[in-house]
Design a protein around this motif. Sequence first.
Motif, mmCIF file in Angstrom:
data_model
loop_
_atom_site.group_PDB
_atom_site.id
_atom_site.type_symbol
_atom_site.label_atom_id
_atom_site.label_comp_id
_atom_site.label_asym_id
_atom_site.label_seq_id
_atom_site.Cartn_x
_atom_site.Cartn_y
_atom_site.Cartn_z
ATOM 1 N N SER A 143 137.554 63.684 41.684
ATOM 2 C CA SER A 143 136.816 63.224 42.866
ATOM 3 C C SER A 143 137.077 64.120 44.062
ATOM 4 O O SER A 143 136.168 64.410 44.844
ATOM 5 C CB SER A 143 137.179 61.773 43.184
ATOM 6 N N GLY A 144 138.338 64.555 44.214
ATOM 7 C CA GLY A 144 138.654 65.460 45.313
ATOM 8 C C GLY A 144 137.914 66.775 45.200
ATOM 9 O O GLY A 144 137.405 67.314 46.186
ATOM 10 N N THR A 145 137.825 67.310 43.979
ATOM 11 C CA THR A 145 137.102 68.565 43.753
ATOM 12 C C THR A 145 135.619 68.399 44.032
ATOM 13 O O THR A 145 134.984 69.244 44.682
ATOM 14 C CB THR A 145 137.317 69.044 42.306
ATOM 15 N N ALA A 146 135.026 67.305 43.535
ATOM 16 C CA ALA A 146 133.590 67.071 43.743
ATOM 17 C C ALA A 146 133.261 66.922 45.221
ATOM 18 O O ALA A 146 132.239 67.439 45.697
ATOM 19 C CB ALA A 146 133.152 65.826 42.978
ATOM 20 N N GLU A 147 134.131 66.251 45.964
ATOM 21 C CA GLU A 147 133.895 66.074 47.394
ATOM 22 C C GLU A 147 134.043 67.409 48.126
ATOM 23 O O GLU A 147 133.227 67.742 48.998
ATOM 24 C CB GLU A 147 134.869 65.044 47.961
ATOM 25 N N ARG A 148 135.042 68.181 47.759
ATOM 26 C CA ARG A 148 135.289 69.462 48.432
ATOM 27 C C ARG A 148 134.136 70.434 48.210
ATOM 28 O O ARG A 148 133.803 71.243 49.082
ATOM 29 C CB ARG A 148 136.615 70.047 47.921
ATOM 30 N N LEU A 149 133.489 70.355 47.032
ATOM 31 C CA LEU A 149 132.370 71.247 46.719
ATOM 32 C C LEU A 149 131.014 70.661 47.126
ATOM 33 O O LEU A 149 129.969 71.210 46.786
ATOM 34 C CB LEU A 149 132.361 71.563 45.220
#
Length: 447
Positions: free
Chosen positions: A277-283
Amino acid sequence: MEIEIATIGGYEEVGRQMTAVRAGEDVVIFDMGLNLSKVLIHDNVETERMHSLDLIDMGAIPDDRVMSEIEGDVKAIVPTHGHLDHIGAISKLAHRYDAPIMATPFTIELVKQQIQGEEKFGVENDLVKMDAGASTRIGDDGVELEFVNVTHSIIDAINPVLHTPEGAIVYGLDKRMDHDPVLGDPIDMDRFREIGEEGVLCYIEDCTNAQKKGRTPSESVARRHLKDVMYSMADYDGGIVATTFSSHIARVKSLVEFADDIGRQPVLLGRSMEKYSGTAERLDFVEFPEDLGMYGHRKSVDRTFKRIMSEGKENFLPIVTGHQGEPRAMLTRMGRGDTPYELEEGDKVIFSARVIPEPTNEGQRYQSETLLKMQGARIYDEVHVSGHLNREGHYEMLNALEADHLIPAHQNMEGFAPYVELAESEGYELGEDLHVTRNGNVITLVE
């Protein structure tokens, strides 16, 4: 042009996918995956510290030694999406090939994280981002790689197509036909039909749900089901816990939104939940509330559980790892009573996932549910839709592509049988243009 296909992994099981296609002197590898069930049956196995040969002997990653029989140079390693059964062996095997890893942006980021966590091998392959809908030249003999957008239970998934002078090779793992996804674009069936008209030499297909009648529902259907379940709990003043695939960003998004709708503060707990989720939000693939908590480290998770117990379980929705009953996941620890979160009679546990049909997962999930029920929890099961095609989706793909050859994948021999029957009903003949194969085989399509 000579065309060979090496079926390296994922042709005897669901997991450790790996396929190599040779077109003339150019070779492209699709997927390098992990069979997680072969790891979970061992206690305290840390794959990042293990040698590839030991993992091959365990049946956890593909045995790529058959690649020595392939005459040609590997030009690209192409993972189709970010699930571990497709990228989990990249950190163990990719360094053997002088070739870039080419994938969509979200998948590349997950691959990068896999490589960064590796402790045994140094993986220095170039990481090349390519968007769905894009194409690139492979080698000097008129071979082209195209990414066709598909929908799956993870964002930014594609089916790669290798265009050769002999026709296209379509690598069809993993997808469902979702024309109304919660995140991302619909499956690009128009492009698949165009490729079919141009000429398809071979279609390699994930046949996981070939035995299931009808079509796989859209993620929007799962969202409505989840909304109905969660809204029915709006007046409950005890604990509600939800679990789903950490990589299923669309489902996590729905859980977060519906938690807010029923007056509960969502919080994401578990290492993989924080990672995906952190990766998806950051991208910028998803937008979460600014105050959404994501905690992966055990001490941070336990502090959050203590805060939930202090401020009242009725005010929170923990969204946790553990939908398959994984021994070290959050929900399993909660069932064992190993966290500060205290389950009580009547508390709700929503499994927004299905059990992966494999003995290790089924056994662990049964144990996890039993522990939860012993503490009085009420189980809401399979608030979910599959990420794979049912029978009607397979018929539609066969009609769209009209491939000269078919290779079933992503199953064991028993799992292949329904797809073989389906393909035969469409005129394919086993042993002629329908190839049921095993790990380690090489199929020659054009001599």
